[in-house]
Design a protein around this motif. Structure first.
Motif, mmCIF file in Angstrom:
data_model
loop_
_atom_site.group_PDB
_atom_site.id
_atom_site.type_symbol
_atom_site.label_atom_id
_atom_site.label_comp_id
_atom_site.label_asym_id
_atom_site.label_seq_id
_atom_site.Cartn_x
_atom_site.Cartn_y
_atom_site.Cartn_z
ATOM 1 N N LYS A 112 0.839 -1.212 0.000
ATOM 2 C CA LYS A 112 0.000 0.000 0.000
ATOM 3 C C LYS A 112 0.869 1.254 0.000
ATOM 4 O O LYS A 112 0.630 2.193 -0.772
ATOM 5 N N ASP A 116 0.947 3.918 -3.194
ATOM 6 C CA ASP A 116 0.478 5.291 -2.984
ATOM 7 C C ASP A 116 1.578 6.310 -3.228
ATOM 8 O O ASP A 116 1.292 7.448 -3.622
ATOM 9 N N ASP A 192 -5.243 10.039 -2.579
ATOM 10 C CA ASP A 192 -5.895 8.732 -2.671
ATOM 11 C C ASP A 192 -4.989 7.644 -2.127
ATOM 12 O O ASP A 192 -3.806 7.579 -2.458
ATOM 13 N N ILE A 194 -4.471 4.096 -2.566
ATOM 14 C CA ILE A 194 -4.726 2.875 -3.325
ATOM 15 C C ILE A 194 -4.507 1.672 -2.409
ATOM 16 O O ILE A 194 -3.591 1.670 -1.589
ATOM 17 N N SER A 196 -7.246 0.059 -0.133
ATOM 18 C CA SER A 196 -7.867 0.575 1.079
ATOM 19 C C SER A 196 -7.353 -0.172 2.307
ATOM 20 O O SER A 196 -7.564 -1.369 2.445
ATOM 21 N N HIS A 254 -12.456 6.587 0.435
ATOM 22 C CA HIS A 254 -11.715 5.925 -0.638
ATOM 23 C C HIS A 254 -12.548 5.936 -1.902
ATOM 24 O O HIS A 254 -13.778 6.065 -1.862
ATOM 25 N N TYR A 255 -11.867 5.777 -3.020
ATOM 26 C CA TYR A 255 -12.568 5.457 -4.256
ATOM 27 C C TYR A 255 -13.007 3.992 -4.197
ATOM 28 O O TYR A 255 -12.422 3.182 -3.462
ATOM 29 N N ASP A 258 -10.282 1.420 -4.840
ATOM 30 C CA ASP A 258 -9.383 1.122 -3.719
ATOM 31 C C ASP A 258 -9.927 -0.029 -2.879
ATOM 32 O O ASP A 258 -9.175 -0.909 -2.442
#
Length: 353
Positions: A112, A116, A192, A194, A196, A254-255, A258
């Motif tokens: 992660k 990111d 963001d 990426i 999650s 989060h998106y 993610d």
């Protein structure tokens, strides 16, 4: 007798290390992730000079209405299931599951942080709410100003600030704050994230709890009762995971991608044969050949019923090395034609073609 006692003491120390090393590895990976995420946060704040203020278009954000959910509430899920797993694993003394979870969690933290940092994407809540997160709703505006002031500075100055931020963030968690750490610490992340972290930090211990329940039920209960308990466990796990994912996306934390990536990567890592082999090697490291902890059938791997689209293969499997003599390799077609008596039964014969 003295030599036997000394050997027993060494073995007890070795087994204690087997419980502590994976946990320490996970903590170190989390600290590395935190440093990388703060570096990504710095780059995102510097990127705001270009005027990009909104998040990217997202299907989950369009489908679910926004909700204001506190980060403390969202942190409860991972903490609860991690605590339940730790107590359960220690109670039943399941070293292999303990190693598997904390090694996997450490790898996910590291992955992660790297993802990111290498590609900085706009925060899913937009720049305005991102500033609120960094400054704790405007209480500490100097945090954002300090990050902006680092733009264009030497790398060693940026790294020094990151280390200062990480150290104060850790020390601020000491109850009572005896070191009088400033109230702006710990500083949250921005941009963001990426993969999650809330997703895999909830799903991984949840999978481990389901794994433990399924294993114990198959050993100690009847087949029918065990099957019912396993499916009840699956349903509970799915329901809680869906609730956690709903809160994450509704909060715009989060998106959607993610969260989906967090689910897929966690399942792939938990059911990975290489991880199972490492866990088996680590658990048997330094043990006597006749010790009961050794597994004579090779490493064990669990495929959960949640592993769509391969849920029909759910259950426990053994993974072991295959010798050169037992390797199966397709025979070249020309060689088959020249040696029909050695034809594989899996290949079509001339009589049936």
């Amino acid at each position: 007798e003295g030599a036997i006692c000394k050997r027993d003491g060494v073995m007890e120390m070795l087994r204690l290390c087997k419980w502590t090393v994976p946990l320490l590895f996970c903590v170190c990976c989390f600290l590395l992730q935190s440093a990388l995420l703060h570096l990504a946060t710095f780059h995102y704040v510097w990127m705001m000079n270009g005027g990009l203020v909104l998040g990217l278009p997202d299907f989950g954000h369009r489908a679910l209405p926004p909700k204001d959910i506190s980060l403390q509430m969202m942190d409860c899920g991972p903490m609860i299931f991690t605590g339940i797993f730790m107590l359960s694993a220690v109670f039943v003394k399941d070293l292999r599951l303990w190693v598997k979870v904390f090694i996997s969690l450490g790898l996910l933290f590291t992955l992660k942080g790297i993802l990111d940092y290498v590609t900085v994407l706009p925060d899913s809540v937009g720049w305005g709410r991102c500033q609120d997160r960094l400054t704790k709703n405007g209480s500490f505006p100097a945090v954002v100003k300090g990050i902006k002031d680092l733009y264009g500075r030497d790398d060693h100055e940026v790294i020094a600030e990151i280390l200062h931020m990480e150290m104060n963030g850790v020390l601020s968690q000491i109850p009572g704050n005896p070191l009088d750490i400033p109230a702006e610490f710990p500083v949250r992340y921005c941009g963001d994230m990426i993969l999650s972290g809330h997703t895999f930090a909830t799903l991984l211990p949840l999978l481990a709890c389901c794994d433990l329940i399924c294993k114990l039920s198959q050993v100690h209960l009847s087949k029918e009762t065990a099957s019912k308990l396993q499916w009840a466990t699956y349903m509970f796990g799915i329901a809680f995971a869906c609730l956690e994912f709903y809160l994450i996306i509704s909060n715009r934390f989060h998106y959607t991608v993610d969260v989906l990536l967090g689910i897929v990567v966690t399942l792939l890592l938990y059911t990975n044969a290489a991880v199972a082999l490492f866990v088996e090697w680590f658990a048997e490291l330094g043990e006597e050949l006749d010790d009961p902890i050794r597994n004579r059938n090779g490493a064990m791997m669990w495929i959960p019923g949640l592993c769509i689209p391969f849920c029909c293969f759910d259950g426990y499997y053994h993974v072991c090395e295959v010798s050169n003599e037992d390797l199966e390799c397709p025979t070249p077609w020309k060689e088959v034609a020249q040696n029909p008596e050695e034809r594989s039964p899996l290949l079509p014969s001339s009589e049936n073609s």
